[in-house]
Scaffold this motif. Structure first.
Motif, short mmCIF file in Angstrom:
data_model
loop_
_atom_site.label_atom_id
_atom_site.label_comp_id
_atom_site.label_asym_id
_atom_site.label_seq_id
_atom_site.Cartn_x
_atom_site.Cartn_y
_atom_site.Cartn_z
N THR A 150 -43.67 -7.01 -50.06
CA THR A 150 -43.67 -5.68 -50.67
C THR A 150 -44.35 -5.47 -52.18
O THR A 150 -44.46 -4.41 -52.64
CB THR A 150 -42.36 -4.74 -50.96
N GLN A 151 -44.93 -6.63 -52.56
CA GLN A 151 -45.53 -6.74 -54.05
C GLN A 151 -47.16 -6.93 -53.69
O GLN A 151 -47.73 -7.62 -52.95
CB GLN A 151 -45.00 -7.70 -54.71
N ILE A 152 -47.76 -6.16 -54.53
CA ILE A 152 -49.17 -6.05 -54.44
C ILE A 152 -49.59 -7.62 -55.48
O ILE A 152 -49.26 -7.54 -56.45
CB ILE A 152 -49.83 -4.93 -55.12
N GLU A 153 -50.69 -8.33 -54.88
CA GLU A 153 -51.30 -9.38 -55.51
C GLU A 153 -52.71 -9.12 -55.62
O GLU A 153 -53.34 -9.02 -54.59
CB GLU A 153 -50.99 -10.66 -54.66
N LEU A 154 -53.22 -9.21 -56.86
CA LEU A 154 -54.66 -8.96 -56.80
C LEU A 154 -55.21 -10.46 -56.80
O LEU A 154 -54.93 -11.31 -56.98
CB LEU A 154 -54.89 -8.57 -58.51
N PRO A 164 -60.31 -7.28 -54.01
CA PRO A 164 -59.14 -7.03 -52.93
C PRO A 164 -57.75 -7.32 -53.51
O PRO A 164 -57.69 -8.22 -54.31
CB PRO A 164 -59.52 -8.19 -51.91
N THR A 165 -56.81 -6.78 -52.85
CA THR A 165 -55.61 -7.10 -53.13
C THR A 165 -54.93 -7.30 -51.74
O THR A 165 -55.22 -6.69 -50.76
CB THR A 165 -54.77 -5.78 -53.86
N ASP A 179 -50.41 -6.72 -45.60
CA ASP A 179 -51.35 -5.70 -45.93
C ASP A 179 -52.49 -6.10 -46.72
O ASP A 179 -52.29 -6.88 -47.57
CB ASP A 179 -50.88 -4.41 -46.50
N ILE A 180 -53.69 -5.51 -46.52
CA ILE A 180 -54.85 -5.77 -47.34
C ILE A 180 -55.36 -4.68 -47.84
O ILE A 180 -55.56 -3.59 -47.07
CB ILE A 180 -55.83 -6.69 -46.54
N TYR A 201 -56.88 -15.58 -45.50
CA TYR A 201 -56.19 -15.88 -46.89
C TYR A 201 -55.05 -14.96 -46.80
O TYR A 201 -53.72 -15.63 -47.12
CB TYR A 201 -57.08 -15.25 -48.26
N ALA A 202 -54.87 -13.73 -46.59
CA ALA A 202 -53.81 -13.14 -46.64
C ALA A 202 -52.67 -13.45 -45.60
O ALA A 202 -51.73 -13.62 -45.92
CB ALA A 202 -54.35 -11.60 -46.28
N ILE A 203 -53.10 -14.07 -44.34
CA ILE A 203 -52.34 -14.50 -43.28
C ILE A 203 -51.95 -15.69 -43.70
O ILE A 203 -50.40 -16.06 -43.53
CB ILE A 203 -53.15 -14.72 -42.08
#
Length: 186
Positions: free
Chosen positions: A34-38, A28-29, A19-20, A11-13
């Motif tokens: 550069t922004q963190i997503e929950l 998980p975030t 980053d995870i 999903y992150a890719i």
């Protein structure tokens, strides 16, 4: 638990994340631009889940000992989608993980717009070159691009000692021997 981690990685890719971050008792975030997503559409990561993920990567005694002594440990992971640098660390809720998604390809030296004088390193025959800087400023990428250039243009034996291995080199003119601290050497 590796399947859960792989699903989060996939999903992150797909979101082009870099980053995870996993912490016990939290969702998980991921880091995108550069922004963190929950990822609150998934289940929270439990302490037991973190212990199980951690145990998959710390079966070697030296890694577990380092974690107990220092409170953090770096290691690498490879799955069907790519390569990753993992940092397990002690947190207020137990074990936590920061996972860096590494580029599948080593960037071309010229594409990085590095100083031309740095390219001269490929012609050195001996000595020590130190590349220093703060975290996430491109040290590993710069070194990888220099080694990749040597690999593509010269018949050398390149030996790396890495903590952990981040980039993998395609077959070139050189012989590349990569050693990971804690796995291949101490």
């Amino acid at each position: 638990m590796i399947e859960l981690l792989d699903n989060i990685i996939d999903y992150a890719i797909s979101r082009k994340a870099t980053d995870i971050h996993l912490k016990a008792n939290e969702y998980p975030t991921i880091r995108v631009n550069t922004q963190i997503e929950l990822l609150d559409n998934t289940q929270k990561i439990t302490k037991d889940m973190m212990i199980m993920i951690f145990s998959n990567f710390t079966q070697r005694n030296t890694i577990a000992q380092q974690f107990d002594k220092v409170g953090s440990v770096d290691c690498s992971y490879r799955n069907r989608a790519g390569y990753y640098r993992l940092n397990f660390y002690k947190s207020e809720n137990g074990i936590a993980l920061s996972l860096r998604i590494l580029p599948r390809r080593i960037p071309n030296f010229d594409d990085l717009h590095l100083p031309a004088s740095l390219k001269e390193c490929v012609n050195y025959h001996s000595g020590l070159i130190l590349l220093t800087g703060a975290t996430s400023n491109g040290k590993s990428t710069t070194i990888a691009s220099i080694l990749d250039l040597i690999n593509k243009t010269k018949k050398k034996h390149i030996i790396t000692i890495e903590d952990p291995i981040e980039y993998h080199y395609d077959k070139g003119l050189s012989l590349v021997s990569q050693r990971e601290i804690g796995t291949d050497c101490s």
